[in-house]
Scaffold this motif. Structure first.
Motif, PDB file in Angstrom:
ATOM      1  N   ALA A  34       0.841  -1.206   0.000  1.00 34.61           N
ATOM      2  CA  ALA A  34       0.000   0.000   0.000  1.00 34.61           C
ATOM      3  C   ALA A  34       0.872   1.250   0.000  1.00 34.61           C
ATOM      4  N   ASP A  35       2.001   1.192   0.713  1.00 38.00           N
ATOM      5  CA  ASP A  35       2.938   2.323   0.697  1.00 38.00           C
ATOM      6  C   ASP A  35       3.481   2.556  -0.710  1.00 38.00           C
ATOM      7  N   GLU A  36       3.795   1.485  -1.401  1.00 36.81           N
ATOM      8  CA  GLU A  36       4.291   1.601  -2.778  1.00 36.81           C
ATOM      9  C   GLU A  36       3.205   2.188  -3.687  1.00 36.81           C
ATOM     10  N   ILE A  37       1.975   1.767  -3.461  1.00 36.00           N
ATOM     11  CA  ILE A  37       0.860   2.300  -4.237  1.00 36.00           C
ATOM     12  C   ILE A  37       0.721   3.800  -3.985  1.00 36.00           C
ATOM     13  N   ALA A  38       0.951   4.226  -2.750  1.00 35.38           N
ATOM     14  CA  ALA A  38       0.879   5.654  -2.420  1.00 35.38           C
ATOM     15  C   ALA A  38       1.874   6.448  -3.262  1.00 35.38           C
ATOM     16  N   GLU A  39       3.056   5.895  -3.469  1.00 35.97           N
ATOM     17  CA  GLU A  39       4.056   6.572  -4.296  1.00 35.97           C
ATOM     18  C   GLU A  39       3.549   6.732  -5.730  1.00 35.97           C
ATOM     19  N   HIS A  40       2.951   5.690  -6.267  1.00 38.03           N
ATOM     20  CA  HIS A  40       2.395   5.760  -7.628  1.00 38.03           C
ATOM     21  C   HIS A  40       1.280   6.795  -7.693  1.00 38.03           C
ATOM     22  N   LYS A  41       0.384   6.759  -6.697  1.00 37.64           N
ATOM     23  CA  LYS A  41      -0.725   7.721  -6.679  1.00 37.64           C
ATOM     24  C   LYS A  41      -0.199   9.143  -6.574  1.00 37.64           C
ATOM     25  N   ALA A  42       0.821   9.355  -5.768  1.00 39.08           N
ATOM     26  CA  ALA A  42       1.387  10.701  -5.614  1.00 39.08           C
ATOM     27  C   ALA A  42       1.955  11.195  -6.942  1.00 39.08           C
ATOM     28  N   ARG A  43       2.670  10.334  -7.656  1.00 38.75           N
ATOM     29  CA  ARG A  43       3.246  10.715  -8.947  1.00 38.75           C
ATOM     30  C   ARG A  43       2.168  11.007  -9.988  1.00 38.75           C
ATOM     31  N   GLN A  44       1.068  10.278  -9.907  1.00 38.58           N
ATOM     32  CA  GLN A  44      -0.009  10.433 -10.884  1.00 38.58           C
ATOM     33  C   GLN A  44      -1.045  11.469 -10.453  1.00 38.58           C
ATOM     34  N   GLY A  45      -0.889  12.000  -9.240  1.00 35.37           N
ATOM     35  CA  GLY A  45      -1.858  12.964  -8.733  1.00 35.37           C
ATOM     36  C   GLY A  45      -3.215  12.348  -8.431  1.00 35.37           C
ATOM     37  N   GLN A  46      -3.217  11.092  -8.076  1.00 36.66           N
ATOM     38  CA  GLN A  46      -4.466  10.381  -7.796  1.00 36.66           C
ATOM     39  C   GLN A  46      -4.839  10.498  -6.319  1.00 36.66           C
TER      40      GLN A  46
END
Length: 104
Positions: A34-46
């Motif tokens: 979930a932490d890794e997903i947070a990084e992806h979401k942050a980069r994508q502005g999600q």
């Protein structure tokens, strides 16, 4: 005074202890992802919470658990706990990323 089945219950409790450790290990791994997903979401502005995905996961919990004979009430509560903790961790992780980008 111990009865004839005292050893049996001890072995069963040890089995439960091993399973509990496994559950905790799996939860830690899930939250790490979930932490890794947070990084992806942050980069994508999600947004952290994506309602459609949350409903899909909840439905999967309820369906898979029902096939295993688990209570729907228990499954819904378990999903809510796991989901809430994932969201809390993602929010915390995203804030840490923002602070890191601002200071660096």
């Amino acid at each position: 005074m111990q009865g004839p089945h005292s050893e049996d219950i001890g072995e069963l409790r040890q089995a439960i202890d091993r399973i509990d450790e496994h559950i905790l290990t799996l939860l830690a791994r899930r939250f790490s992802i979930a932490d890794e997903i947070a990084e992806h979401k942050a980069r994508q502005g999600q947004a952290i919470v994506q309602p459609e995905r949350a409903q899909q996961v909840r439905a999967r919990y309820l369906q898979s658990g029902a096939l295993l004979g688990l209570s729907p009430t228990f499954l819904a509560a378990l999903w809510q706990l796991v989901h809430d903790e994932s969201c809390r961790r993602q929010a915390e992780h995203m804030k840490a990323l923002e602070r890191s980008e601002q200071s660096g």
